[in-house]
Design a protein around this motif. Sequence first.
Motif, short mmCIF file in Angstrom:
data_model
loop_
_atom_site.label_atom_id
_atom_site.label_comp_id
_atom_site.label_asym_id
_atom_site.label_seq_id
_atom_site.Cartn_x
_atom_site.Cartn_y
_atom_site.Cartn_z
N HIS A 154 0.80 -1.23 0.00
CA HIS A 154 0.00 0.00 0.00
C HIS A 154 0.84 1.28 0.00
CE1 HIS A 154 -3.63 -2.31 0.53
NE2 HIS A 154 -3.13 -2.89 1.61
N HIS A 155 2.15 1.16 -0.12
CA HIS A 155 3.00 2.35 -0.09
C HIS A 155 4.14 2.20 -1.10
CE1 HIS A 155 0.94 2.77 3.80
NE2 HIS A 155 1.12 4.06 3.62
N ALA A 156 4.73 3.34 -1.42
CA ALA A 156 5.87 3.34 -2.34
C ALA A 156 6.94 4.29 -1.79
CB ALA A 156 5.45 3.77 -3.73
N PHE A 157 8.19 3.88 -1.95
CA PHE A 157 9.34 4.68 -1.53
C PHE A 157 9.98 5.27 -2.78
CE2 PHE A 157 13.85 5.23 -0.69
CZ PHE A 157 13.86 5.86 0.54
N ALA A 158 10.10 6.60 -2.80
CA ALA A 158 10.66 7.27 -3.98
C ALA A 158 11.87 8.08 -3.59
CB ALA A 158 9.61 8.19 -4.61
N LEU A 159 12.89 8.02 -4.42
CA LEU A 159 14.05 8.90 -4.26
C LEU A 159 13.68 10.27 -4.80
CD1 LEU A 159 16.90 6.48 -5.42
CD2 LEU A 159 16.13 6.96 -3.09
N SER A 160 13.91 11.30 -4.01
CA SER A 160 13.57 12.65 -4.41
C SER A 160 14.58 13.18 -5.43
CB SER A 160 13.55 13.57 -3.18
OG SER A 160 13.48 14.93 -3.54
N LEU A 161 14.14 14.13 -6.24
CA LEU A 161 15.08 14.81 -7.14
C LEU A 161 16.15 15.52 -6.31
CD1 LEU A 161 15.88 15.60 -10.01
CD2 LEU A 161 14.33 17.56 -9.84
N GLN A 162 15.81 15.87 -5.06
CA GLN A 162 16.80 16.45 -4.15
C GLN A 162 17.59 15.32 -3.48
OE1 GLN A 162 14.43 19.00 -1.56
NE2 GLN A 162 14.88 20.74 -2.84
N ASN A 163 18.22 14.53 -4.30
CA ASN A 163 19.00 13.38 -3.84
C ASN A 163 20.18 13.22 -4.78
OD1 ASN A 163 19.91 10.59 -3.52
ND2 ASN A 163 18.02 10.24 -2.36
N HIS A 164 21.36 13.10 -4.22
CA HIS A 164 22.57 13.03 -5.05
C HIS A 164 22.66 11.74 -5.87
CE1 HIS A 164 24.32 16.78 -3.92
NE2 HIS A 164 24.37 16.48 -2.63
N ASP A 165 21.78 10.78 -5.59
CA ASP A 165 21.77 9.54 -6.36
C ASP A 165 20.84 9.63 -7.58
OD1 ASP A 165 23.52 8.37 -4.58
OD2 ASP A 165 21.91 7.57 -3.32
N ILE A 166 20.19 10.76 -7.77
CA ILE A 166 19.20 10.91 -8.85
C ILE A 166 19.71 11.89 -9.91
CG2 ILE A 166 16.93 11.86 -9.41
CD1 ILE A 166 16.76 9.16 -8.26
N SER A 167 19.52 11.52 -11.16
CA SER A 167 19.74 12.43 -12.29
C SER A 167 18.71 12.11 -13.34
CB SER A 167 21.16 12.28 -12.86
OG SER A 167 21.35 10.98 -13.39
N ILE A 168 18.28 13.11 -14.09
CA ILE A 168 17.30 12.88 -15.15
C ILE A 168 17.77 13.57 -16.43
CG2 ILE A 168 15.38 12.73 -13.50
CD1 ILE A 168 14.55 15.53 -14.32
N SER A 169 17.31 13.05 -17.54
CA SER A 169 17.68 13.62 -18.83
C SER A 169 16.80 14.84 -19.12
CB SER A 169 17.50 12.58 -19.94
OG SER A 169 17.84 13.12 -21.20
N ALA A 170 17.45 15.97 -19.40
CA ALA A 170 16.72 17.22 -19.62
C ALA A 170 17.26 17.95 -20.84
CB ALA A 170 16.82 18.11 -18.39
N ARG A 171 16.45 18.86 -21.35
CA ARG A 171 16.78 19.55 -22.61
C ARG A 171 16.56 21.05 -22.46
NH1 ARG A 171 12.95 17.51 -25.37
NH2 ARG A 171 11.64 19.36 -25.18
N LEU A 172 17.43 21.82 -23.11
CA LEU A 172 17.28 23.27 -23.15
C LEU A 172 16.25 23.64 -24.22
CD1 LEU A 172 20.91 24.67 -22.91
CD2 LEU A 172 19.00 25.24 -21.39
N GLY A 173 15.17 24.27 -23.83
CA GLY A 173 14.15 24.65 -24.80
C GLY A 173 13.53 23.43 -25.45
N LEU A 174 12.74 23.67 -26.49
CA LEU A 174 12.08 22.57 -27.17
C LEU A 174 12.98 21.86 -28.17
CD1 LEU A 174 8.55 24.15 -27.76
CD2 LEU A 174 9.20 22.44 -26.06
N GLU A 175 14.04 22.54 -28.60
CA GLU A 175 14.93 21.94 -29.61
C GLU A 175 16.40 22.11 -29.28
OE1 GLU A 175 13.86 23.69 -33.34
OE2 GLU A 175 11.89 22.76 -33.40
N GLY A 176 16.72 22.43 -28.02
CA GLY A 176 18.11 22.65 -27.65
C GLY A 176 18.83 21.36 -27.32
N GLY A 177 20.02 21.52 -26.76
CA GLY A 177 20.83 20.37 -26.42
C GLY A 177 20.33 19.69 -25.16
#
Length: 269
Positions: A154-177
């Motif tokens: 009935h529960h889930a444990f999530a690593l927060s984005l405020q965690n040094h073990d977490i990184s996500i793929s992100a992009r500058l603008g809609l067509e940037g790097g």
Amino acid sequence: MRGRGILQRMINLVIFIILEVAILHLVTNSADLQRIWVARGSHAFMGTVWGASESVRHYFSLSAENKNLARENSQLQQQLALAQHRLRQAHIDTTQTDRYPGYTLTPAEVVKISRNKQHNYLILNRGYEDGLQEKSGVVTPYGVVGIIDAVSEHHAFALSLQNHDISISARLGLEGGSGILVWDGIHSNGAVLKEIPLQYHYQPGDTVYTSGHSLLFPPDIPLGVAGGSRVINGATNEITVTLFQDFSSVRYVTVVHNDSFDEIERFRE
């Protein structure tokens, strides 16, 4: 004797009233100027009395209006609380929606969150009985919150984005790097976008989005605003990012799971 005294006082009062009326009549008929003064005085007196009575009436009218507004506000608050309660307690249909095609969405509530550590986490009130799975993203209308790391009944444990073990793929603008977004480790809404090739130009204030290169998050989720940058090893830019999400106010989230996650992962085996 007592009755005679009362009668005498009544006679005196009547005589006084008659004399006052007579004097007022003589004054008002003695001259036009005096009549004007008397008229002005009576008008001023009437205006004062009328104004006071209107103020009193307005005061009590405002009091009644305030009570009505308070009653209506209370009713609206109760209706909102009831609607939220029913949504949280109702059986959740986790079929995909048009918002994130190819992803199953499950609303959840944060029942515990840490913010004062280097490895912060969230605990949600949904588990595998509600369809949650590991390797799912946690988002809000303001961006990415974290990643599901473990699931119980009935529960889930999530690593927060405020965690040094977490990184996500992100992009500058809609067509940037595209690059890697990580928490800056200092600010509650601070992040750093790393490994952006130098050929991709941007302006401070550009929006940073999820890139879609990850299996965990749909593309084009707004994450924050780009700030200053510095060149790393003469090859890439490292850009500061101010996140849209305020982690001090996270309560209701949506868990997103890529319906093709297992199939795509098999290609890596």
